[in-house]
Motif scaffolding. Structure first.
Motif, PDB file in Angstrom:
ATOM      1  N   MET A  87       0.848  -1.178   0.000  1.00 45.14           N
ATOM      2  CA  MET A  87       0.000   0.000   0.000  1.00 45.14           C
ATOM      3  C   MET A  87       0.890   1.237   0.000  1.00 45.14           C
ATOM      4  O   MET A  87       1.965   1.232   0.549  1.00 45.14           O
ATOM      5  CB  MET A  87      -0.922  -0.001   1.213  1.00 45.14           C
ATOM      6  N   THR A  88       0.401   2.287  -0.634  1.00 50.62           N
ATOM      7  CA  THR A  88       1.157   3.518  -0.747  1.00 50.62           C
ATOM      8  C   THR A  88       0.285   4.679  -0.293  1.00 50.62           C
ATOM      9  O   THR A  88      -0.930   4.564  -0.268  1.00 50.62           O
ATOM     10  CB  THR A  88       1.621   3.728  -2.206  1.00 50.62           C
ATOM     11  N   ASP A  89       0.940   5.787   0.058  1.00 52.74           N
ATOM     12  CA  ASP A  89       0.162   6.961   0.453  1.00 52.74           C
ATOM     13  C   ASP A  89       0.102   7.984  -0.683  1.00 52.74           C
ATOM     14  O   ASP A  89      -0.264   9.129  -0.484  1.00 52.74           O
ATOM     15  CB  ASP A  89       0.716   7.581   1.734  1.00 52.74           C
ATOM     16  N   ALA A 141     -14.463  -2.701 -11.411  1.00 49.46           N
ATOM     17  CA  ALA A 141     -13.006  -2.816 -11.570  1.00 49.46           C
ATOM     18  C   ALA A 141     -12.305  -3.299 -10.304  1.00 49.46           C
ATOM     19  O   ALA A 141     -11.117  -3.590 -10.333  1.00 49.46           O
ATOM     20  CB  ALA A 141     -12.437  -1.469 -12.004  1.00 49.46           C
ATOM     21  N   GLY A 142     -13.032  -3.349  -9.182  1.00 48.40           N
ATOM     22  CA  GLY A 142     -12.426  -3.808  -7.933  1.00 48.40           C
ATOM     23  C   GLY A 142     -11.735  -2.725  -7.132  1.00 48.40           C
ATOM     24  O   GLY A 142     -11.089  -3.007  -6.129  1.00 48.40           O
ATOM     25  N   HIS A 143     -11.867  -1.466  -7.559  1.00 46.10           N
ATOM     26  CA  HIS A 143     -11.290  -0.360  -6.800  1.00 46.10           C
ATOM     27  C   HIS A 143     -12.242   0.013  -5.659  1.00 46.10           C
ATOM     28  O   HIS A 143     -13.441  -0.257  -5.730  1.00 46.10           O
ATOM     29  CB  HIS A 143     -11.065   0.862  -7.695  1.00 46.10           C
ATOM     30  N   ALA A 184      -7.100  -0.786  -6.728  1.00 47.80           N
ATOM     31  CA  ALA A 184      -7.104  -2.170  -6.272  1.00 47.80           C
ATOM     32  C   ALA A 184      -5.673  -2.660  -6.074  1.00 47.80           C
ATOM     33  O   ALA A 184      -4.761  -2.254  -6.785  1.00 47.80           O
ATOM     34  CB  ALA A 184      -7.830  -3.047  -7.309  1.00 47.80           C
ATOM     35  N   GLU A 185      -5.517  -3.547  -5.100  1.00 46.46           N
ATOM     36  CA  GLU A 185      -4.189  -4.110  -4.803  1.00 46.46           C
ATOM     37  C   GLU A 185      -3.747  -5.062  -5.879  1.00 46.46           C
ATOM     38  O   GLU A 185      -4.525  -5.700  -6.531  1.00 46.46           O
ATOM     39  CB  GLU A 185      -4.224  -4.832  -3.464  1.00 46.46           C
TER      40      GLU A 185
END
Length: 77
Positions: A1-3, A55-57, A76-77
């Motif tokens: 994960m990113t900020d 889209a899974g976001h 999404a990851e």
């Protein structure tokens, strides 16, 4: 994960352009990054949540500004 957070100004664009531009921008972003989408197309209220679900976001925020909406979409990851 990113900020990482990026803003996409889709003001003045009509359906389906805000979602198409959001999809293109999200593809270039790191998983977990957040896209702040600005849109004033009335259809975006339906289109953006539907796009995120398909889209899974994650649609992590939605608010009304004076003359547009602001959507926060986590890639999404």
């Amino acid at each position: 994960m990113t900020d990482e957070t990026q803003t996409l100004d889709a003001l003045g664009l009509l359906c389906p352009l805000p979602v198409l531009k959001a999809r293109k921008r999200l593809k270039s972003m790191a998983p977990g990054a957040v896209l702040r989408l600005l849109a004033d197309d009335p259809a975006a209220v339906v289109d953006v949540p539907h796009f995120c679900a398909e889209a899974g976001h994650a649609l992590i925020g939605q608010e009304d500004a004076v003359d547009h909406q602001i959507y926060l979409i986590r890639r999404a990851e």
